[in-house]
Design a protein around this motif. Structure first.
Motif, PDB file in Angstrom:
ATOM      1  N   PRO A 108       0.880  -1.242   0.016  1.00 27.85           N
ATOM      2  CA  PRO A 108      -0.006  -0.085   0.010  1.00 27.85           C
ATOM      3  C   PRO A 108       0.799   1.308   0.186  1.00 27.85           C
ATOM      4  O   PRO A 108       0.566   2.269  -0.604  1.00 27.85           O
ATOM      5  N   GLU A 109       1.888   1.328   0.850  1.00 30.27           N
ATOM      6  CA  GLU A 109       2.678   2.735   0.858  1.00 30.27           C
ATOM      7  C   GLU A 109       3.388   2.653  -0.244  1.00 30.27           C
ATOM      8  O   GLU A 109       3.683   3.802  -1.026  1.00 30.27           O
ATOM      9  N   ALA A 110       3.915   1.719  -1.095  1.00 31.00           N
ATOM     10  CA  ALA A 110       4.689   1.728  -2.255  1.00 31.00           C
ATOM     11  C   ALA A 110       3.710   2.299  -3.341  1.00 31.00           C
ATOM     12  O   ALA A 110       4.118   3.223  -4.389  1.00 31.00           O
ATOM     13  N   MET A 111       2.610   1.761  -3.534  1.00 28.57           N
ATOM     14  CA  MET A 111       1.297   2.188  -4.580  1.00 28.57           C
ATOM     15  C   MET A 111       1.107   3.471  -4.375  1.00 28.57           C
ATOM     16  O   MET A 111       0.721   4.226  -5.187  1.00 28.57           O
ATOM     17  N   ALA A 112       1.197   4.119  -2.947  1.00 23.08           N
ATOM     18  CA  ALA A 112       0.576   5.312  -2.679  1.00 23.08           C
ATOM     19  C   ALA A 112       1.626   6.382  -3.355  1.00 23.08           C
ATOM     20  O   ALA A 112       1.292   7.442  -3.779  1.00 23.08           O
ATOM     21  N   ARG A 113       3.010   5.858  -3.146  1.00 21.35           N
ATOM     22  CA  ARG A 113       4.092   6.932  -3.605  1.00 21.35           C
ATOM     23  C   ARG A 113       4.070   6.720  -5.074  1.00 21.35           C
ATOM     24  O   ARG A 113       4.136   8.146  -5.741  1.00 21.35           O
ATOM     25  N   LEU A 114       3.727   5.699  -5.668  1.00 20.98           N
ATOM     26  CA  LEU A 114       3.504   5.412  -7.236  1.00 20.98           C
ATOM     27  C   LEU A 114       2.421   6.352  -7.710  1.00 20.98           C
ATOM     28  O   LEU A 114       2.782   7.156  -8.458  1.00 20.98           O
ATOM     29  N   ALA A 115       1.285   6.320  -7.012  1.00 24.12           N
ATOM     30  CA  ALA A 115       0.389   7.267  -7.696  1.00 24.12           C
ATOM     31  C   ALA A 115       0.516   8.605  -7.520  1.00 24.12           C
ATOM     32  O   ALA A 115       0.183   9.395  -8.343  1.00 24.12           O
ATOM     33  N   HIS A 156      14.554 -23.350  -2.963  1.00 21.89           N
ATOM     34  CA  HIS A 156      15.138 -23.146  -4.437  1.00 21.89           C
ATOM     35  C   HIS A 156      14.456 -21.982  -4.915  1.00 21.89           C
ATOM     36  O   HIS A 156      13.216 -21.756  -4.928  1.00 21.89           O
ATOM     37  N   VAL A 157      15.247 -21.113  -5.617  1.00 21.01           N
ATOM     38  CA  VAL A 157      14.656 -20.003  -6.570  1.00 21.01           C
ATOM     39  C   VAL A 157      15.043 -20.281  -8.006  1.00 21.01           C
ATOM     40  O   VAL A 157      16.214 -20.700  -8.367  1.00 21.01           O
ATOM     41  N   PRO A 158      14.052 -20.304  -8.679  1.00 23.53           N
ATOM     42  CA  PRO A 158      14.204 -20.664 -10.283  1.00 23.53           C
ATOM     43  C   PRO A 158      15.355 -19.724 -10.746  1.00 23.53           C
ATOM     44  O   PRO A 158      15.579 -18.614 -10.514  1.00 23.53           O
ATOM     45  N   ASP A 159      16.246 -20.451 -11.540  1.00 25.56           N
ATOM     46  CA  ASP A 159      17.378 -19.656 -12.389  1.00 25.56           C
ATOM     47  C   ASP A 159      17.093 -18.402 -13.050  1.00 25.56           C
ATOM     48  O   ASP A 159      18.086 -17.643 -13.115  1.00 25.56           O
ATOM     49  N   GLU A 160      15.834 -18.536 -13.524  1.00 31.47           N
ATOM     50  CA  GLU A 160      15.412 -17.300 -14.614  1.00 31.47           C
ATOM     51  C   GLU A 160      15.423 -16.287 -13.771  1.00 31.47           C
ATOM     52  O   GLU A 160      15.245 -14.943 -14.343  1.00 31.47           O
ATOM     53  N   LEU A 161      15.226 -16.270 -12.450  1.00 31.48           N
ATOM     54  CA  LEU A 161      14.753 -15.002 -11.697  1.00 31.48           C
ATOM     55  C   LEU A 161      16.069 -14.200 -11.122  1.00 31.48           C
ATOM     56  O   LEU A 161      17.136 -14.816 -10.851  1.00 31.48           O
ATOM     57  N   VAL A 162      16.042 -12.937 -11.053  1.00 26.17           N
ATOM     58  CA  VAL A 162      16.717 -12.003 -10.246  1.00 26.17           C
ATOM     59  C   VAL A 162      16.241 -11.637  -9.248  1.00 26.17           C
ATOM     60  O   VAL A 162      14.942 -11.238  -9.092  1.00 26.17           O
ATOM     61  N   GLU A 163      16.867 -11.852  -7.942  1.00 32.71           N
ATOM     62  CA  GLU A 163      16.507 -11.470  -6.558  1.00 32.71           C
ATOM     63  C   GLU A 163      17.036 -10.014  -6.367  1.00 32.71           C
ATOM     64  O   GLU A 163      18.279  -9.778  -6.532  1.00 32.71           O
ATOM     65  N   ILE A 164      16.101  -9.197  -5.884  1.00 34.15           N
ATOM     66  CA  ILE A 164      16.295  -7.668  -5.394  1.00 34.15           C
ATOM     67  C   ILE A 164      15.995  -7.998  -3.965  1.00 34.15           C
ATOM     68  O   ILE A 164      14.924  -7.853  -3.255  1.00 34.15           O
ATOM     69  N   PRO A 165      17.177  -7.962  -2.960  1.00 33.59           N
ATOM     70  CA  PRO A 165      16.727  -8.139  -1.485  1.00 33.59           C
ATOM     71  C   PRO A 165      15.978  -6.764  -0.819  1.00 33.59           C
ATOM     72  O   PRO A 165      16.416  -5.644  -1.483  1.00 33.59           O
ATOM     73  N   LEU A 166      14.979  -6.997  -0.208  1.00 28.66           N
ATOM     74  CA  LEU A 166      14.363  -5.666   0.321  1.00 28.66           C
ATOM     75  C   LEU A 166      14.596  -5.316   1.882  1.00 28.66           C
ATOM     76  O   LEU A 166      14.779  -4.278   2.051  1.00 28.66           O
ATOM     77  N   LEU A 286      10.548   1.355 -12.012  1.00 26.95           N
ATOM     78  CA  LEU A 286      10.010   2.144 -11.148  1.00 26.95           C
ATOM     79  C   LEU A 286       9.375   1.661 -10.061  1.00 26.95           C
ATOM     80  O   LEU A 286       9.645   2.115  -8.582  1.00 26.95           O
ATOM     81  N   VAL A 287       8.696   0.579 -10.102  1.00 29.93           N
ATOM     82  CA  VAL A 287       7.883   0.007  -8.959  1.00 29.93           C
ATOM     83  C   VAL A 287       8.821  -0.704  -8.211  1.00 29.93           C
ATOM     84  O   VAL A 287       8.762  -0.667  -6.755  1.00 29.93           O
ATOM     85  N   LEU A 288      10.024  -1.237  -8.765  1.00 27.76           N
ATOM     86  CA  LEU A 288      10.947  -1.725  -7.869  1.00 27.76           C
ATOM     87  C   LEU A 288      11.724  -0.783  -6.868  1.00 27.76           C
ATOM     88  O   LEU A 288      12.038  -1.107  -5.679  1.00 27.76           O
ATOM     89  N   ASP A 289      11.842   0.327  -7.400  1.00 28.17           N
ATOM     90  CA  ASP A 289      12.483   1.523  -6.600  1.00 28.17           C
ATOM     91  C   ASP A 289      11.504   2.049  -5.501  1.00 28.17           C
ATOM     92  O   ASP A 289      11.995   2.201  -4.444  1.00 28.17           O
ATOM     93  N   GLU A 290      10.375   1.974  -5.872  1.00 27.93           N
ATOM     94  CA  GLU A 290       9.481   2.342  -4.755  1.00 27.93           C
ATOM     95  C   GLU A 290       9.248   1.299  -3.728  1.00 27.93           C
ATOM     96  O   GLU A 290       9.248   1.505  -2.385  1.00 27.93           O
ATOM     97  N   LEU A 291       9.247  -0.115  -4.081  1.00 30.07           N
ATOM     98  CA  LEU A 291       9.039  -0.993  -3.183  1.00 30.07           C
ATOM     99  C   LEU A 291      10.427  -0.974  -2.253  1.00 30.07           C
ATOM    100  O   LEU A 291      10.601  -1.173  -0.906  1.00 30.07           O
ATOM    101  N   ARG A 292      11.766  -0.595  -2.723  1.00 28.08           N
ATOM    102  CA  ARG A 292      12.804  -0.604  -2.123  1.00 28.08           C
ATOM    103  C   ARG A 292      12.740   0.396  -0.951  1.00 28.08           C
ATOM    104  O   ARG A 292      13.247   0.362   0.062  1.00 28.08           O
ATOM    105  N   THR A 293      12.254   1.664  -1.541  1.00 26.05           N
ATOM    106  CA  THR A 293      12.238   2.832  -0.451  1.00 26.05           C
ATOM    107  C   THR A 293      11.249   2.578   0.645  1.00 26.05           C
ATOM    108  O   THR A 293      11.561   2.895   2.038  1.00 26.05           O
ATOM    109  N   VAL A 294      10.049   1.883   0.449  1.00 23.67           N
ATOM    110  CA  VAL A 294       9.198   1.685   1.636  1.00 23.67           C
ATOM    111  C   VAL A 294       9.665   0.455   2.361  1.00 23.67           C
ATOM    112  O   VAL A 294       9.709   0.755   3.516  1.00 23.67           O
ATOM    113  N   ALA A 295      10.271  -0.575   1.894  1.00 20.35           N
ATOM    114  CA  ALA A 295      11.124  -1.513   2.662  1.00 20.35           C
ATOM    115  C   ALA A 295      12.233  -1.266   3.520  1.00 20.35           C
ATOM    116  O   ALA A 295      12.214  -1.590   4.458  1.00 20.35           O
ATOM    117  N   ALA A 296      12.764  -0.353   3.164  1.00 14.84           N
ATOM    118  CA  ALA A 296      13.970   0.114   3.743  1.00 14.84           C
ATOM    119  C   ALA A 296      13.545   0.802   5.230  1.00 14.84           C
ATOM    120  O   ALA A 296      14.315   0.949   6.052  1.00 14.84           O
TER     121      ALA A 296
END
Length: 301
Positions: A108-115, A156-166, A286-296
């Motif tokens: 919710p916080e990330a989406m509010a910042r995005l909106a 296990h994390v599928p090899d196709e995916l990139v992980e962005i720690p939050l 952009l959505v990833l950036d907002e998620l990082r900001t809120v998670a921090a």
């Protein structure tokens, strides 16, 4: 396959009425216009113009192509405008999948910042626990997924995916408000060996079993539910205790329950996962950036 430049030139010749007038309008030489129209006629396989005195008129094929040219150029213009809006982040749609406690706190916080900053970028919210949520990214059903892992389980994390720690989310124990251990500032997991337990999703239940086994006991699991509100209600009625993440403490609904951190500290890792190629999509980044900001700024970080 038609060359879009030839279609644009053809459209201008039809509008202007002659090669020379089209050349002036487009800033070309008349021979250049003539060469483009010859090339287009080769692609079509039939003449598009016939001479009538000093003027020219369209053949039947030219008439048909003229009608299509207007549609083609309008579609190209609309596509260019839409691509520009997407790259400049005036519009876009991103599908995000998250587990319940993230949906109630980080999202919710990330989406509010995005909106507020980019009202044209829309987010579709889906909900799943891992590992199913990770598979949804691989299958193309969502663009970003938020999931958690426990260090002792080696999921296990599928090899196709990139992980962005939050963030690292500390685990706590949820107790009835009148429980004797509720008076402590922190609780040893070993002190809860004789309690009845309410377990969460499959991954959380596996972690509870693992951590208890490390201390030499098997928890007596009386109920299993991945609904955080149900967990709180069961604990409030004295039907058991629960191991919950600190994120859930942000939306405790019962005054008859209390959360206490576990000692030694136990945590889960919360991360975002995407396909590598999606990192280049502006709206997704952009959505990833907002998620990082809120998670921090979240408790448990």
């Amino acid at each position: 396959m038609f060359d879009s430049r030839h279609i644009k030139t053809f459209h201008e010749v039809v509008r202007a009425g002659s090669y020379s007038a089209a050349a002036r309008a487009l800033g070309y030489t008349q021979p250049a216009i003539t060469q483009q129209m010859k090339a287009l006629e080769r692609d079509v396989g039939t003449p598009l113009f016939i001479r009538v005195g000093r003027g020219m008129r369209l053949t039947e094929a030219g008439e048909a192509l003229s009608r299509h040219a207007t549609v083609i150029l309008d579609s190209m213009s609309a596509a260019q405008q839409q691509m520009g809006a997407l790259t400049r982040l005036r519009s876009g749609r991103v599908r995000v999948c998250a587990f319940p406690s993230a949906s109630a706190t980080i999202i919710p916080e990330a989406m509010a910042r995005l909106a507020a900053g980019h009202p044209g970028v829309r987010v579709d919210l889906l909900e799943n626990e891992p590992p199913e949520s990770l598979q949804r990214v691989v299958r193309g059903e969502c663009d970003i997924t938020l999931a958690f892992t426990y260090p002792g389980l080696h999921e296990h994390v599928p090899d196709e995916l990139v992980e962005i720690p939050l963030l690292e989310d500390q685990l706590t124990v949820l107790l009835p408000a009148g429980h004797p251990l509720a008076r402590r500032r922190a609780v040893q997991l070993a002190d809860l060996a004789e309690e009845r337990w309410i377990a969460g999703c499959l991954r959380c239940r596996a972690n509870l079993l693992h951590e208890c086994a490390e201390l030499g006991f098997a928890p007596d699991i009386a109920f299993t539910t991945d609904d955080n509100l149900v967990v709180q209600s069961l604990v409030a009625e004295g039907l058991g205790v629960a191991m919950i993440p600190a994120l859930v403490l942000n939306f405790l609904c019962h005054r008859k329950v209390t959360g206490r951190p576990l000692q030694p500290a136990s945590r889960r890792q919360i991360s975002a996962y995407v396909l590598r190629e999606h990192l280049r999509i502006p709206a997704t980044a952009l959505v990833l950036d907002e998620l990082r900001t809120v998670a921090a700024n979240k408790v448990g970080c």
